[in-house]
Every structure is written in C-alpha cells, then in structure tokens.
Design an enzyme around this catalytic site. Structure first.
Site, PDB file in Angstrom:
ATOM      1  N   VAL A  17       0.834  -1.211   0.000  1.00  0.00           N
ATOM      2  CA  VAL A  17       0.000   0.000   0.000  1.00  0.00           C
ATOM      3  C   VAL A  17       0.869   1.261   0.000  1.00  0.00           C
ATOM      4  O   VAL A  17       0.638   2.197  -0.793  1.00  0.00           O
ATOM      5  CB  VAL A  17      -0.973  -0.001   1.210  1.00  0.00           C
ATOM      6  CG1 VAL A  17      -1.832   1.260   1.208  1.00  0.00           C
ATOM      7  CG2 VAL A  17      -1.861  -1.243   1.184  1.00  0.00           C
ATOM      8  N   GLU A 132     -10.522   5.693   5.111  1.00  0.00           N
ATOM      9  CA  GLU A 132     -11.279   5.224   3.940  1.00  0.00           C
ATOM     10  C   GLU A 132     -10.754   3.896   3.395  1.00  0.00           C
ATOM     11  O   GLU A 132     -11.521   3.048   2.921  1.00  0.00           O
ATOM     12  CB  GLU A 132     -11.228   6.291   2.833  1.00  0.00           C
ATOM     13  CG  GLU A 132     -12.106   6.006   1.633  1.00  0.00           C
ATOM     14  CD  GLU A 132     -13.582   5.888   1.987  1.00  0.00           C
ATOM     15  OE1 GLU A 132     -14.200   6.898   2.316  1.00  0.00           O
ATOM     16  OE2 GLU A 132     -14.119   4.762   1.928  1.00  0.00           O
ATOM     17  N   VAL A 135     -11.751  -0.266   4.678  1.00  0.00           N
ATOM     18  CA  VAL A 135     -12.846  -1.164   4.298  1.00  0.00           C
ATOM     19  C   VAL A 135     -13.080  -1.088   2.793  1.00  0.00           C
ATOM     20  O   VAL A 135     -13.243   0.003   2.231  1.00  0.00           O
ATOM     21  CB  VAL A 135     -14.168  -0.787   5.019  1.00  0.00           C
ATOM     22  CG1 VAL A 135     -15.279  -1.768   4.650  1.00  0.00           C
ATOM     23  CG2 VAL A 135     -13.984  -0.747   6.527  1.00  0.00           C
ATOM     24  N   GLY A 137     -11.217  -1.608   0.113  1.00  0.00           N
ATOM     25  CA  GLY A 137     -10.196  -1.108  -0.816  1.00  0.00           C
ATOM     26  C   GLY A 137     -10.562   0.214  -1.450  1.00  0.00           C
ATOM     27  O   GLY A 137     -10.688   1.235  -0.768  1.00  0.00           O
ATOM     28  N   ILE A 139     -13.312   1.276  -2.871  1.00  0.00           N
ATOM     29  CA  ILE A 139     -14.711   1.746  -2.848  1.00  0.00           C
ATOM     30  C   ILE A 139     -14.858   2.785  -1.732  1.00  0.00           C
ATOM     31  O   ILE A 139     -14.520   2.498  -0.582  1.00  0.00           O
ATOM     32  CB  ILE A 139     -15.697   0.582  -2.547  1.00  0.00           C
ATOM     33  CG1 ILE A 139     -15.497  -0.571  -3.527  1.00  0.00           C
ATOM     34  CG2 ILE A 139     -17.128   1.088  -2.563  1.00  0.00           C
ATOM     35  CD1 ILE A 139     -16.295  -1.824  -3.152  1.00  0.00           C
ATOM     36  N   LYS A 208     -13.599  -5.450   9.265  1.00  0.00           N
ATOM     37  CA  LYS A 208     -14.231  -4.437   8.399  1.00  0.00           C
ATOM     38  C   LYS A 208     -15.718  -4.293   8.748  1.00  0.00           C
ATOM     39  O   LYS A 208     -16.261  -3.174   8.758  1.00  0.00           O
ATOM     40  CB  LYS A 208     -14.055  -4.833   6.937  1.00  0.00           C
ATOM     41  CG  LYS A 208     -12.605  -4.744   6.478  1.00  0.00           C
ATOM     42  CD  LYS A 208     -12.401  -5.475   5.162  1.00  0.00           C
ATOM     43  CE  LYS A 208     -10.974  -5.311   4.653  1.00  0.00           C
ATOM     44  NZ  LYS A 208     -10.660  -6.198   3.534  1.00  0.00           N
TER      45      LYS A 208
HETATM   46  P1  NAP Z   1       3.021  -4.908   3.603  1.00  0.00           P
HETATM   47  O1  NAP Z   1       3.180  -5.040   2.144  1.00  0.00           O
HETATM   48  O2  NAP Z   1       3.399  -6.060   4.487  1.00  0.00           O
HETATM   49  O3  NAP Z   1       3.816  -3.603   4.063  1.00  0.00           O
HETATM   50  C1  NAP Z   1       4.017  -3.268   5.415  1.00  0.00           C
HETATM   51  C2  NAP Z   1       5.065  -2.149   5.492  1.00  0.00           C
HETATM   52  O4  NAP Z   1       5.233  -1.762   6.855  1.00  0.00           O
HETATM   53  C3  NAP Z   1       6.432  -2.560   4.986  1.00  0.00           C
HETATM   54  O5  NAP Z   1       7.071  -1.481   4.374  1.00  0.00           O
HETATM   55  C4  NAP Z   1       7.187  -2.967   6.252  1.00  0.00           C
HETATM   56  O6  NAP Z   1       8.592  -2.754   6.133  1.00  0.00           O
HETATM   57  C5  NAP Z   1       6.592  -1.991   7.249  1.00  0.00           C
HETATM   58  N1  NAP Z   1       6.545  -2.561   8.596  1.00  0.00           N
HETATM   59  C6  NAP Z   1       5.849  -3.656   8.976  1.00  0.00           C
HETATM   60  N2  NAP Z   1       6.030  -3.872  10.286  1.00  0.00           N
HETATM   61  C7  NAP Z   1       6.865  -2.911  10.731  1.00  0.00           C
HETATM   62  C8  NAP Z   1       7.448  -2.618  11.991  1.00  0.00           C
HETATM   63  N3  NAP Z   1       7.202  -3.386  13.071  1.00  0.00           N
HETATM   64  N4  NAP Z   1       8.236  -1.546  12.091  1.00  0.00           N
HETATM   65  C9  NAP Z   1       8.503  -0.779  11.001  1.00  0.00           C
HETATM   66  N5  NAP Z   1       7.971  -1.004   9.803  1.00  0.00           N
HETATM   67  C10 NAP Z   1       7.165  -2.052   9.657  1.00  0.00           C
HETATM   68  O7  NAP Z   1       1.504  -4.586   3.994  1.00  0.00           O
HETATM   69  P2  NAP Z   1       0.399  -3.887   3.063  1.00  0.00           P
HETATM   70  O8  NAP Z   1      -0.290  -4.934   2.240  1.00  0.00           O
HETATM   71  O9  NAP Z   1       0.967  -2.707   2.399  1.00  0.00           O
HETATM   72  O10 NAP Z   1      -0.672  -3.466   4.178  1.00  0.00           O
HETATM   73  C11 NAP Z   1      -0.472  -2.346   4.997  1.00  0.00           C
HETATM   74  C12 NAP Z   1      -1.772  -2.023   5.739  1.00  0.00           C
HETATM   75  O11 NAP Z   1      -2.795  -1.751   4.785  1.00  0.00           O
HETATM   76  C13 NAP Z   1      -2.311  -3.159   6.603  1.00  0.00           C
HETATM   77  O12 NAP Z   1      -2.973  -2.605   7.718  1.00  0.00           O
HETATM   78  C14 NAP Z   1      -3.336  -3.838   5.691  1.00  0.00           C
HETATM   79  O13 NAP Z   1      -4.329  -4.523   6.416  1.00  0.00           O
HETATM   80  C15 NAP Z   1      -3.905  -2.620   4.998  1.00  0.00           C
HETATM   81  N6  NAP Z   1      -4.531  -2.867   3.688  1.00  0.00           N
HETATM   82  C16 NAP Z   1      -3.889  -3.597   2.750  1.00  0.00           C
HETATM   83  C17 NAP Z   1      -4.482  -3.767   1.512  1.00  0.00           C
HETATM   84  C18 NAP Z   1      -3.839  -4.576   0.425  1.00  0.00           C
HETATM   85  O14 NAP Z   1      -4.494  -4.832  -0.586  1.00  0.00           O
HETATM   86  N7  NAP Z   1      -2.587  -4.987   0.568  1.00  0.00           N
HETATM   87  C19 NAP Z   1      -5.716  -3.178   1.237  1.00  0.00           C
HETATM   88  C20 NAP Z   1      -6.344  -2.401   2.231  1.00  0.00           C
HETATM   89  C21 NAP Z   1      -5.739  -2.264   3.464  1.00  0.00           C
HETATM   90  P3  NAP Z   1       9.465  -3.629   5.102  1.00  0.00           P
HETATM   91  O15 NAP Z   1       8.971  -3.263   3.740  1.00  0.00           O
HETATM   92  O16 NAP Z   1      10.871  -3.198   5.339  1.00  0.00           O
HETATM   93  O17 NAP Z   1       9.191  -5.060   5.465  1.00  0.00           O
HETATM   94  N1  HSE Z   2      -6.414  -8.677   2.678  1.00  0.00           N
HETATM   95  C1  HSE Z   2      -7.424  -7.737   2.405  1.00  0.00           C
HETATM   96  C2  HSE Z   2      -8.362  -8.306   1.357  1.00  0.00           C
HETATM   97  C3  HSE Z   2      -6.815  -6.464   1.913  1.00  0.00           C
HETATM   98  O1  HSE Z   2      -7.991  -9.272   0.698  1.00  0.00           O
HETATM   99  O2  HSE Z   2      -9.467  -7.785   1.200  1.00  0.00           O
HETATM  100  C4  HSE Z   2      -7.833  -5.364   1.711  1.00  0.00           C
HETATM  101  O3  HSE Z   2      -8.321  -4.920   2.934  1.00  0.00           O
END
Ligand code: NAP
Ligand code: HSE
Length: 439
Positions: A17, A132, A135, A137, A139, A208
């Site tokens: 993200v 936003e 929940v 993505g 939308i 969510k």
């Molecule tokens: P991700 O790819 O695992 O990225 C997490 C980032 O945070 C990475 O840069 C990681 O560093 C850093 N990080 C993790 N733990 C840390 C710590 N203890 N101290 C310092 N830095 C830390 O996760 P993501 O998919 O982007 O998701 C991030 C958030 O968005 C989550 O809350 C997830 O539920 C939410 N979300 C994700 C999506 C989706 O489609 N992926 C959609 C909606 C919401 P490194 O890169 O160095 O490992």
């Molecule tokens: N892991 C979540 C999903 C990311 O698949 O919907 C978006 O919140």
C-alpha cells in the site's frame, strides 16, 4: 499571490500500500496540488528493512526504520499508518494524534481492536483519524455511509469485504482450481494480509464489518460477539451443489439492526446467495456492498477491494481531505465521526437466536437407513428439511448428502450438527453454510 501552504506527509510503511501511495501521489501531485491549492511533500517514510529493494525510488535521507520518529516529527502534518498489525501501529497512531496531527490509516484490525481509544485520543488532542482504505479497498464506502447517507438509519448492510477470499472463491468456482495455489497467487498480487489466516478464516472481514457497524450504528461490535467463519472448508463440490440449487457462494459480512428490539447482529460466513443477486456475480478481487437505508432505499457499491492501486486511491482521498482540513482550519470539516450517534442501549443480538436457512453437507456411509437417521435428528430439533441432494462422494462406499432447511435458528442447527457428527454413518465433520435469500 501568497505561497501555497506546504503540507508534509510521512508514510509509516512502504510495502504494497505504501509504495502505491508513493507512486500515485508522486505521479498526480501537480493535479492534486492545483485542485487543493496546497503544496504536498512526501517528506519521510519508514520501513522495517532499510536495505530491501523497492519498486519506488525513495531517497535514502527520507527513509528511517523508526516509524515513531515520523509520528513525533514536528514537521510532519499527516501521518499515514500503512504498516498493519496492532502493536507499533497503535503506538504510532496514538503518538501522532496526541500531537494533534492527522492520521490516515488502512488498518482495519487496529480500528476494530482500538477504535474507541483512537477516536477518544483524536477528540482529546484535536487530531483527526481518516480510514477510507480500511474497508473495501478502493470503494469509498466510508464517505458514502458517513456523508452521502447521513439522512438514513440502516436496517441492513451486507456484502463482500475481502478481496483475497473472493479471488479464491471465484477461481475455485470457475476454474475448479485447488485452494493452495490460488491463495499463493492472491499473496503474490498483494491482496492478502501478512497473516493470511486473517483473510481466509474471516477475521479481516469481521474487522471491516465492525468498522461499518460502528459507522452505521455508533456501536462497537467485537469479533467475539459475531459469528465468524471462513472459506477454508469449501470444496468445488459445494459450488456445484449451490448452482444446482440456484445459488452462488460468497463470503459475506451481514449487519442487521432490529430497531424494535434495539439489537445489532453482525456475522461473517460463506453464504449461499440467489444467483440473480448482483453480489452473487461480483467476482475476483472485487468487493460489493449493499446498503439499505430507511430514507434512500437500497444502494449498491462495487469495485476492487484489495491491491496496491485501489487501496492507494482510497488513502490518497484521505490525504486530500486532510490537506483541505489543514488549509481551511481543522474545525472546518467533518459531519461527524460516525453516520449515527451512539445508540443508547443498542446491544449485539444473542448469537443463538439468529435465524437463517441452512445448507448442510454430510459424507455418509452409503447404506440403508442413513437418511432416516439424519431426518430423525433434524426433526427432533424442529429443523425442517427443504431439499435433499444425494450424490457420490470421493471415498468408496460413501455418499455425499446435501440438505437445505427451512428457516431455523443457530441454537437448533448447532445442536443438530453436533448430533449428526456423532452418528456412526457420518464419516467426516459436516459442513454448515447459511442461505440468504436477499434479492
Ligand atoms: P506490507 O506489504 O506487508 O507492508 C508493510 C510495510 O510496513 C512494509 O514497508 C514494512 O517494512 C513496514 N513494517 C511492517 N512492520 C513494521 C514494523 N514493526 N516496524 C517498522 N515497519 C514495519 O503490507 P500492506 O499490504 O501494504 O498493508 C499495509 C496495511 O494496509 C495493513 O494494515 C493492511 O491490512 C492494509 N490494507 C492492505 C491492503 C492490500 O491490498 N494490501 C488493502 C487495504 C488495506 P518492510 O517493507 O521493510 O518489510
Ligand atoms: N487482505 C485484504 C483483502 C486487503 O484481501 O481484502 C484489503 O483490505
């Protein structure tokens, strides 16, 4: 002409993200700046591993491995918490809010677990918390509920809130694909949580649903007060059986409010939906939400529910709101935190009394009298059978028995399930799904 206000943004997290936000904010900055009349600066970003190779180019001087340093940096106006989890993410969020900053978050687990504390802190110290992206993505469902539908009360909200599960379900249904490689692909595409069990066991959907229930009803319902079941026990045969019955299967969050009893029911489970229902036909990583309001009637929202670009779109919309707030003065904005004021006396409905129709799949010994024994148990619990499909099972000498029931309740069906599982002729754990005859 005066210089535009400079707004410094700090990204805590530069994973799927965070990198999406960096990429799209960099690409669209000039447009956003001219629309908002401010200057936006991606000032700092934090990661866990400073040496990891990333898709976006970020100058080393901007990077830190200390997210709290960003939260506490007096130069940073907007802190985007894009790390996930509930430990360091909570610390960073609260630290920034205590300094009266604006926090933008995609972290539904954090909001579900600590939402009351976060909003209390924001109120107390004059900070703001925008979410936003937490929940559905891309939308804009938070804005829809809080702003667009502010005239309404909500007897029913339901939908698909997890992109990973919908992607897996769709591949299993349409390609007859086995579960494990499809989950691996969802991870590669950046849809899944770092802990994938949050997705497939229904917890992410529950987080969510908790956020939506709070927005719509002003009440925090925790996952322990919901039915939460995931998709791991579904098999390709279940999709075929459902199709034979005229249904599709989706992992749904269902939030219903009984205004007369002042009860709120939140549940998450794989659900048979009539195949003519639009949401039954929403596939892949797409999410869809049906919101019924007492004034507006039913409205429907659909779009990509996970992944880098869709989520970045939602985060950037919050950054734009935050920038407008900073430009015009922090008191200038916001209809309210929730669409609804806290509902006095509204409580989670007792789970045992929830009513539904049910789908039961049993693997039984293919021998005389089995159906009669099954029917004896259902009738003792006053569970009325609506249909029976019998077909071959994979195990030699066994049959697959699929029953659907007329409306019953959780207490009766759980007791039925327990007794069925104890029968000598039932060969493995029965599968229970709920049927929702929503239009
Ligand atoms: P991700 O790819 O695992 O990225 C997490 C980032 O945070 C990475 O840069 C990681 O560093 C850093 N990080 C993790 N733990 C840390 C710590 N203890 N101290 C310092 N830095 C830390 O996760 P993501 O998919 O982007 O998701 C991030 C958030 O968005 C989550 O809350 C997830 O539920 C939410 N979300 C994700 C999506 C989706 O489609 N992926 C959609 C909606 C919401 P490194 O890169 O160095 O490992
Ligand atoms: N892991 C979540 C999903 C990311 O698949 O919907 C978006 O919140």
């Amino acid at each position: 002409m005066s210089e535009p206000v400079v707004i410094n943004i700090g990204l805590c997290g530069l994973g799927t993200v965070g990198q999406g936000v960096w990429k799209h904010l960099s690409a669209n900055r000039a447009d956003l700046e001219s629309r908002l009349g401010v200057s936006l600066r991606l000032a700092r970003a934090s990661v866990r591993d400073l040496h990891k190779v990333r898709d976006v180019k970020v100058a080393a001087r901007v990077l830190t491995d200390d997210p709290l340093a960003i939260a506490n940096d007096p130069e940073i106006d907007i802190v985007c918490e894009l790390m996930g989890g509930t430990d360091i993410a909570r610390e960073v969020t609260l630290a920034a809010l205590r300094l009266g900053k604006i926090v933008v978050s995609a972290n539904k687990a954090l909001i579900c677990g600590h939402g009351a504390e976060i909003f209390r802190t924001a109120r107390r110290y004059g900070g703001h918390f925008f979410f936003e992206a937490s929940v559905a993505g891309g939308i804009p469902i938070i804005k829809a509920l809080r702003e667009g539908l502010v005239a309404n009360q909500f007897p029913r909200i339901y939908g698909i809130l997890n992109g990973t599960c919908n992607y897996i379900i769709t591949q299993m249904e349409q390609q007859d694909a086995p579960y494990a490689p499809v989950l691996a692909e969802a991870k590669r595409l950046g849809y899944a949580e770092a802990d994938e069990s949050l997705d497939v066991d229904g917890w992410d959907t529950a987080h969510k649903a908790s956020v939506l229930a709070w927005l719509a009803h002003g009440v925090w319902v925790k996952p322990r007060q919901m039915i939460v079941e995931g998709i791991a026990r579904l098999t390709p045969a279940d999709f075929k059986n459902a199709a034979t019955l005229g249904y599709g299967i989706k992992l749904l969050a269902i939030i219903t409010r009984d205004f007369a009893r002042n009860e709120l029911c939140v549940r998450v489970h794989p659900t048979l939906l009539p195949e003519a229902n639009v949401i039954a036909n929403v596939n892949g990583v797409f999410n869809a939400i049906s919101v019924t309001g007492d004034v507006v009637g039913t409205t429907l929202y659909s779009g990509r529910g996970a992944g880098q670009d869709a989520t970045a779109s939602a985060v950037i919309s919050d950054i734009a709101d935050a920038a407008a707030l900073l430009k015009h003065g922090k008191g200038a904005h916001l209809i309210g935190e929730t669409s609804a004021p806290p509902r006095k006396g509204c409580r989670p409905a007792p789970l045992e009394s929830i009513r539904s129709r049910y789908y039961l799949r049993l693997t039984v010994r293919d021998e005389p009298g089995v159906l009669a024994r099954v029917a004896t148990i259902t009738s003792r619990q006053a569970v009325s059978i609506a249909s029976v499909i019998q077909g071959p099972a994979e195990t030699p000498g066994a049959a697959s028995l699929v029953l659907t029931t007329h409306e019953s309740n959780e207490r009766a069906i759980r007791s039925t399930l327990k007794q069925l599982a104890a029968l000598r002729s039932v060969l493995d754990e029965p599968l229970l799904l709920r049927i929702a005859d929503f239009d």
